[in-house]
Design a protein around this motif. Structure first.
Motif, PDB file in Angstrom:
ATOM      1  N   VAL A 151      48.934  58.432  83.960  1.00 50.38           N
ATOM      2  CA  VAL A 151      50.287  58.255  83.428  1.00 50.38           C
ATOM      3  C   VAL A 151      51.285  59.134  84.178  1.00 50.38           C
ATOM      4  O   VAL A 151      52.483  58.870  84.162  1.00 50.38           O
ATOM      5  N   HIS A 152      50.802  60.174  84.835  1.00 45.90           N
ATOM      6  CA  HIS A 152      51.671  61.054  85.620  1.00 45.90           C
ATOM      7  C   HIS A 152      51.684  60.670  87.104  1.00 45.90           C
ATOM      8  O   HIS A 152      52.493  61.188  87.861  1.00 45.90           O
ATOM      9  N   GLY A 153      50.754  59.784  87.498  1.00 47.91           N
ATOM     10  CA  GLY A 153      50.680  59.367  88.891  1.00 47.91           C
ATOM     11  C   GLY A 153      50.093  60.400  89.823  1.00 47.91           C
ATOM     12  O   GLY A 153      50.256  60.326  91.039  1.00 47.91           O
ATOM     13  N   THR A 154      49.380  61.374  89.276  1.00 50.79           N
ATOM     14  CA  THR A 154      48.853  62.463  90.103  1.00 50.79           C
ATOM     15  C   THR A 154      47.331  62.587  90.045  1.00 50.79           C
ATOM     16  O   THR A 154      46.755  63.355  90.807  1.00 50.79           O
ATOM     17  N   GLY A 155      46.686  61.869  89.127  1.00 55.43           N
ATOM     18  CA  GLY A 155      45.248  62.056  88.948  1.00 55.43           C
ATOM     19  C   GLY A 155      44.947  63.354  88.245  1.00 55.43           C
ATOM     20  O   GLY A 155      44.073  64.118  88.660  1.00 55.43           O
ATOM     21  N   CYS A 156      45.658  63.609  87.146  1.00 49.96           N
ATOM     22  CA  CYS A 156      45.558  64.905  86.459  1.00 49.96           C
ATOM     23  C   CYS A 156      44.173  65.162  85.871  1.00 49.96           C
ATOM     24  O   CYS A 156      43.750  66.297  85.716  1.00 49.96           O
ATOM     25  N   GLY A 157      43.444  64.085  85.518  1.00 48.29           N
ATOM     26  CA  GLY A 157      42.125  64.254  84.924  1.00 48.29           C
ATOM     27  C   GLY A 157      42.148  64.458  83.423  1.00 48.29           C
ATOM     28  O   GLY A 157      41.092  64.526  82.798  1.00 48.29           O
ATOM     29  N   GLU A 158      43.336  64.550  82.835  1.00 43.26           N
ATOM     30  CA  GLU A 158      43.453  64.843  81.405  1.00 43.26           C
ATOM     31  C   GLU A 158      43.971  63.672  80.585  1.00 43.26           C
ATOM     32  O   GLU A 158      43.634  63.538  79.414  1.00 43.26           O
ATOM     33  N   CYS A 159      44.792  62.832  81.178  1.00 41.42           N
ATOM     34  CA  CYS A 159      45.425  61.751  80.421  1.00 41.42           C
ATOM     35  C   CYS A 159      44.424  60.635  80.129  1.00 41.42           C
ATOM     36  O   CYS A 159      43.352  60.564  80.749  1.00 41.42           O
ATOM     37  N   PRO A 160      44.747  59.729  79.182  1.00 39.83           N
ATOM     38  CA  PRO A 160      43.832  58.628  78.866  1.00 39.83           C
ATOM     39  C   PRO A 160      43.500  57.744  80.066  1.00 39.83           C
ATOM     40  O   PRO A 160      42.366  57.278  80.206  1.00 39.83           O
ATOM     41  N   GLY A 161      44.488  57.496  80.949  1.00 37.75           N
ATOM     42  CA  GLY A 161      44.221  56.670  82.125  1.00 37.75           C
ATOM     43  C   GLY A 161      43.154  57.270  83.022  1.00 37.75           C
ATOM     44  O   GLY A 161      42.238  56.584  83.474  1.00 37.75           O
ATOM     45  N   CYS A 162      43.254  58.564  83.289  1.00 32.89           N
ATOM     46  CA  CYS A 162      42.247  59.251  84.109  1.00 32.89           C
ATOM     47  C   CYS A 162      40.896  59.274  83.409  1.00 32.89           C
ATOM     48  O   CYS A 162      39.854  58.967  84.009  1.00 32.89           O
ATOM     49  N   HIS A 163      40.920  59.646  82.141  1.00 31.80           N
ATOM     50  CA  HIS A 163      39.667  59.824  81.407  1.00 31.80           C
ATOM     51  C   HIS A 163      38.883  58.516  81.308  1.00 31.80           C
ATOM     52  O   HIS A 163      37.675  58.477  81.590  1.00 31.80           O
ATOM     53  N   THR A 164      39.543  57.429  80.924  1.00 27.54           N
ATOM     54  CA  THR A 164      38.834  56.154  80.749  1.00 27.54           C
ATOM     55  C   THR A 164      38.369  55.587  82.085  1.00 27.54           C
ATOM     56  O   THR A 164      37.299  54.970  82.159  1.00 27.54           O
ATOM     57  N   THR A 165      39.146  55.804  83.141  1.00 23.81           N
ATOM     58  CA  THR A 165      38.703  55.314  84.453  1.00 23.81           C
ATOM     59  C   THR A 165      37.469  56.057  84.929  1.00 23.81           C
ATOM     60  O   THR A 165      36.503  55.458  85.404  1.00 23.81           O
ATOM     61  N   MET A 166      37.467  57.366  84.804  1.00 22.81           N
ATOM     62  CA  MET A 166      36.345  58.163  85.283  1.00 22.81           C
ATOM     63  C   MET A 166      35.084  57.929  84.451  1.00 22.81           C
ATOM     64  O   MET A 166      33.968  58.084  84.949  1.00 22.81           O
ATOM     65  N   THR A 167      35.249  57.562  83.182  1.00 20.10           N
ATOM     66  CA  THR A 167      34.083  57.297  82.335  1.00 20.10           C
ATOM     67  C   THR A 167      33.670  55.828  82.350  1.00 20.10           C
ATOM     68  O   THR A 167      32.686  55.454  81.702  1.00 20.10           O
ATOM     69  N   GLY A 168      34.426  54.988  83.066  1.00 16.34           N
ATOM     70  CA  GLY A 168      34.054  53.586  83.207  1.00 16.34           C
ATOM     71  C   GLY A 168      34.437  52.703  82.045  1.00 16.34           C
ATOM     72  O   GLY A 168      33.853  51.623  81.876  1.00 16.34           O
ATOM     73  N   THR A 169      35.426  53.103  81.242  1.00 16.03           N
ATOM     74  CA  THR A 169      35.804  52.316  80.062  1.00 16.03           C
ATOM     75  C   THR A 169      37.235  51.792  80.133  1.00 16.03           C
ATOM     76  O   THR A 169      37.723  51.225  79.163  1.00 16.03           O
ATOM     77  N   HIS A 170      37.924  51.961  81.251  1.00 11.83           N
ATOM     78  CA  HIS A 170      39.304  51.481  81.358  1.00 11.83           C
ATOM     79  C   HIS A 170      39.300  49.950  81.426  1.00 11.83           C
ATOM     80  O   HIS A 170      38.566  49.348  82.200  1.00 11.83           O
ATOM     81  N   ALA A 171      40.172  49.324  80.638  1.00 11.26           N
ATOM     82  CA  ALA A 171      40.193  47.862  80.550  1.00 11.26           C
ATOM     83  C   ALA A 171      40.654  47.197  81.840  1.00 11.26           C
ATOM     84  O   ALA A 171      40.322  46.030  82.085  1.00 11.26           O
ATOM     85  N   ASP A 172      41.406  47.906  82.665  1.00 10.21           N
ATOM     86  CA  ASP A 172      41.953  47.313  83.884  1.00 10.21           C
ATOM     87  C   ASP A 172      41.252  47.761  85.159  1.00 10.21           C
ATOM     88  O   ASP A 172      41.756  47.533  86.258  1.00 10.21           O
ATOM     89  N   VAL A 173      40.106  48.403  85.028  1.00 17.25           N
ATOM     90  CA  VAL A 173      39.325  48.832  86.199  1.00 17.25           C
ATOM     91  C   VAL A 173      37.946  48.193  86.122  1.00 17.25           C
ATOM     92  O   VAL A 173      37.193  48.432  85.172  1.00 17.25           O
ATOM     93  N   ARG A 174      37.626  47.373  87.098  1.00 17.01           N
ATOM     94  CA  ARG A 174      36.342  46.678  87.121  1.00 17.01           C
ATOM     95  C   ARG A 174      35.501  47.214  88.275  1.00 17.01           C
ATOM     96  O   ARG A 174      35.948  47.214  89.424  1.00 17.01           O
ATOM     97  N   LEU A 175      34.304  47.657  87.951  1.00 14.83           N
ATOM     98  CA  LEU A 175      33.402  48.235  88.947  1.00 14.83           C
ATOM     99  C   LEU A 175      32.261  47.266  89.209  1.00 14.83           C
ATOM    100  O   LEU A 175      31.545  46.864  88.285  1.00 14.83           O
TER     101      LEU A 175
END
Length: 417
Positions: free
Chosen positions: A88-112
């Motif tokens: 959400v900050h555009g920096t890869g902070c590692g703390e926001c929901p966007g970073c957290h869900t992507t790194m844990t593989g649960t983000h709805a808009d990231v397909r691996l």
């Protein structure tokens, strides 16, 4: 959670590139949001400053290829970049929901996409491209990460190429491959992607991460990092898993076992069987869970009307599952065998450098004395021939030569010298 790029070891130049691209992508989104909120009459001309910050050419594009040797962190870099884009900050902070869900593989808009078998087929790729064309549910980016893109079949590559040539406005493709050689990725796909080359991390950097992040004793971390030849995941396994160390010890005992033709064939059988056992253990739990889940979904154990007929009609689906699991097991066997061959190549590399009196540290410090004895017996030319035999075996298996045939030929070449 730390910064999303924290696990990308020894790749400072690549991290700088990806951070700049994430900043540019965030600027594009801000400019787009600002334009959408203006009155129509005032939305047409953009000022010079806005164009500069929103220009995708400043660092962001819709398709990327991450290349590098095994263990360099291709998939780690791709996932971290995806998190930075969803941040959400555009920096890869590692703390926001966007970073957290992507790194844990649960983000709805990231397909691996992680190939379980020997290849990625066209049907899977077409379905993926179709889903990737949808609008991001979170309002940022729809991201597709393809690990081992070198396993795309020709038809699957063509399906992906069409999507890359005509990408949806908010979709980003991140491909991981060993290199940009045409055998790994098609020339046409390569020409439409931005390249991020990664290098083998220095052993010192890997050891530092193992000690700092995983709490491994510095001396053990240093040994594991050198033995794994810069492969972070393998270094962690060697430092923590006694069975992984035992398998490595068995592989490094091979040069001492090659006393004749019979011993060479015995060593080949032992290496193949060890790889098969390791692969079977790694996939057994997943296979059982998949089969149980499918049987439950198909009504196994049901007693109502039609339950027996439903199970009989499910034979085709169970057969398809078994086919996929067999393909995954084959891939796991080849991966396990390749890890063993990398260890063996490291031993003969040590013997070669010792024969040449090269001022470099050995890969396998615990077998340095054996490598030194080999160097004195074989000289540099003999050590080089043996190293080439191991590398040729890896190439043959990658070209789909039967592993047993390739390994037996290698063992005979190692014995003959």
């Amino acid at each position: 959670m730390a910064d999303v790029f924290a696990d990308l070891v020894g790749q400072e130049e690549a991290v700088t590139t990806l951070r700049r691209a994430a900043d540019s992508a965030a600027a594009v989104l801000r400019a787009s949001a600002g334009t959408a909120s203006r009155p129509v009459a005032a939305a047409a001309p953009a000022g010079p400053a806005e164009v500069a910050t929103a220009d995708p050419g400043a660092g962001m594009t819709h398709a990327w290829i991450f290349t590098g040797p095994p263990g360099s962190g291709r998939s780690v870099a791709a996932r971290a970049f995806a998190a930075a884009l969803q941040c959400v900050h555009g920096t890869g902070c590692g703390e926001c929901p966007g970073c957290h869900t992507t790194m844990t593989g649960t983000h709805a808009d990231v397909r691996l996409v992680v190939p379980e078998g020997l290849s990625i087929g066209v049907n899977e790729m077409r379905a993926l491209v179709l889903r990737a064309a949808s609008t991001p549910s979170g309002g940022r980016w729809q991201i597709v990460i393809i690990e081992d893109a070198d396993r795309l079949t020709e038809a699957a590559g063509n399906a992906l190429l069409k999507a890359i040539e005509e990408p949806p406005p908010r979709t980003v493709f991140l491909l991981c491959a060993p290199s940009t050689h045409p055998d790994d990725i098609s020339v046409t796909i390569r020409s439409r992607c931005r390249l991020v080359p990664l290098r083998q991390p220095p052993a010192g950097a890997v050891a530092e991460v193992l000690a700092r992040r995983d709490g491994i004793a510095p001396d053990v971390a240093g040994w594991a990092a050198a033995a794994a030849q810069g492969h972070v995941g393998r270094a962690r396994r060697l430092a923590r898993d006694p069975e992984a160390r035992q398998r490595r010890d068995a592989v490094l005992a091979v040069p001492r076992r090659l006393t004749g033709v019979g011993a060479a064939f015995d060593a080949a059988s032992a290496l193949i069987e060890a790889a098969e056992a390791e692969a079977a253990a790694s996939v057994a739990e997943i296979d059982e869970a998949e089969r149980a889940a499918l049987q439950t979904a198909l009504g196994a154990g049901g007693t109502g009307r039609g339950a027996a007929g439903a199970i009989r009609g499910a034979a085709g689906q169970l057969k398809d599952l078994e086919k996929r699991q067999k393909s995954r097991a084959t891939r796991a066997q080849r991966d396990a065998l390749d890890r063993a061959l990398v260890d063996l190549a490291g031993f003969y590399r040590d013997a070669l450098t010792m024969a040449l009196r090269a001022p470099v540290a050995p890969v396998h410090t615990d077998t340095a004395a054996v490598a030194e004895a080999g160097a004195q017996k074989w000289d540099a030319e003999g050590a080089l021939r043996r190293l080439e035999a191991v590398l040729e075996c890896r190439a043959a298996i990658e070209a789909n030569v039967k592993p047993r045939i390739a390994v037996e030929a290698m063992m005979l070449a190692l014995w003959k010298g």
